[in-house]
Enzyme design. Structure first.
Site, PDB file in Angstrom:
ATOM      1  N   MET A   1       0.815  -1.223   0.000  1.00 54.41           N
ATOM      2  CA  MET A   1       0.000   0.000   0.000  1.00 54.41           C
ATOM      3  C   MET A   1       0.844   1.266   0.000  1.00 54.41           C
ATOM      4  O   MET A   1       0.511   2.234   0.693  1.00 54.41           O
ATOM      5  CB  MET A   1      -0.941  -0.022   1.212  1.00 54.41           C
ATOM      6  N   ARG A   2       1.927   1.274  -0.778  1.00 57.16           N
ATOM      7  CA  ARG A   2       2.752   2.482  -0.870  1.00 57.16           C
ATOM      8  C   ARG A   2       3.126   2.736  -2.317  1.00 57.16           C
ATOM      9  O   ARG A   2       3.347   1.779  -3.069  1.00 57.16           O
ATOM     10  CB  ARG A   2       4.079   2.292  -0.122  1.00 57.16           C
TER      11      ARG A   2
ATOM     12  N   HIS B   1      -4.024  -4.891  -9.508  1.00 59.85           N
ATOM     13  CA  HIS B   1      -5.007  -3.920  -9.021  1.00 59.85           C
ATOM     14  C   HIS B   1      -6.408  -4.457  -9.290  1.00 59.85           C
ATOM     15  O   HIS B   1      -6.691  -4.930 -10.393  1.00 59.85           O
ATOM     16  CB  HIS B   1      -4.805  -2.575  -9.729  1.00 59.85           C
TER      17      HIS B   1
HETATM   18  C1  GRF Z   1      -5.541  -7.282  -3.805  1.00 64.29           C
HETATM   19  O1  GRF Z   1      -6.924  -7.131  -4.056  1.00 64.29           O
HETATM   20  C2  GRF Z   1      -4.753  -6.505  -4.815  1.00 64.29           C
HETATM   21  O2  GRF Z   1      -5.371  -6.379  -6.049  1.00 64.29           O
HETATM   22  C3  GRF Z   1      -4.644  -5.151  -4.178  1.00 64.29           C
HETATM   23  O3  GRF Z   1      -4.506  -5.410  -2.807  1.00 64.29           O
HETATM   24  C4  GRF Z   1      -5.134  -6.643  -2.494  1.00 64.29           C
HETATM   25  C5  GRF Z   1      -4.142  -7.476  -1.733  1.00 64.29           C
HETATM   26  O4  GRF Z   1      -4.732  -8.610  -1.154  1.00 64.29           O
HETATM   27  N1  GRF Z   1      -3.543  -4.408  -4.741  1.00 64.29           N
HETATM   28  P1  GRF Z   1      -3.823  -9.736  -0.494  1.00 64.29           P
HETATM   29  O5  GRF Z   1      -2.975  -9.073   0.577  1.00 64.29           O
HETATM   30  O6  GRF Z   1      -2.991 -10.366  -1.563  1.00 64.29           O
HETATM   31  O7  GRF Z   1      -4.787 -10.696   0.123  1.00 64.29           O
END
Ligand code: GRF
Length: 187
Positions: A90-91, A109
């Protein structure tokens, strides 16, 4: 065998699916490192259970992004990592990592980009009332979910769907699409 690093911040279900494909022999790669910026994330438990080395950090312990990304690059180089897979990290990736791994960073995404970039793409699509959303895998550049698109898979939004039921189908799609695309890119 290509050495990859997986970057995660959350539950790590995409990390797990990549691990499982590698174990089954349907994806040829070695996860040399899991990088995580959230010390409590379940992704770390998954990595430890699979005996994958981890680099866990807190951004606030560093002066700035250059400082922690410099440390990450050092960790990656020490393990001969050639390719970076973002899976719920998330960065925004900064210049330090982008220049060290130019065109070698991919992201997944949960929407059909360029629609619904940024946070809660599933909720954004659901609230917009669109009938089709999906999953995008793309190369990473300096923008938010903006790099060149590698693959997309549509997911229908069904009558009676809730945000949660939609999320389940999106994630099910992610869990086969990411390993499938990685197989092609890493070959
Ligand atoms: C996924 O839905 C991905 O598309 C998004 O963040 C989520 C991560 O989920 N970028 P996880 O940590 O792999 O369960």
């Amino acid at each position: 065998m290509k050495k990859i690093a997986i970057f995660a911040s959350g539950s790590g279900t995409n990390l797990q699916s990549i691990v499982d494909y590698i174990k089954q022999g349907t994806l040829q790669a070695e996860i040399a490192l899991v990088v995580c910026d959230q010390p409590g994330a379940f992704a770390i438990e998954r990595a430890k259970k699979e005996n994958i080395p981890t680099f866990i950090f807190k951004a606030k312990d560093y002066e700035n992004k250059v400082a922690f990304e410099t440390e990450i690059v050092k960790e990656l180089r020490e393990r001969d990592v050639e390719f970076i897979v973002l899976a719920g990290y998330m960065r925004l990736i900064g210049e330090t990592l982008l220049s060290a791994y130019s065109h070698k960073i991919v992201n997944i995404h949960p929407s059909l980009l360029p629609a619904f970039p940024g946070k809660d793409a599933i909720g954004q699509a659901f609230n917009a009332g669109v009938k089709i959303t999906g999953v995008t895998i793309h190369y990473v550049d300096e923008g938010m979910d903006t790099g060149p698109i590698i693959a997309q898979q549509a997911v229908d939004i069904l009558d009676g769907d809730t945000r949660d039921t939609l999320q389940v189908r999106i994630q099910d799609t992610e869990h086969w699409l990411y390993p499938d695309v990685l197989r092609k890119i890493l070959a």
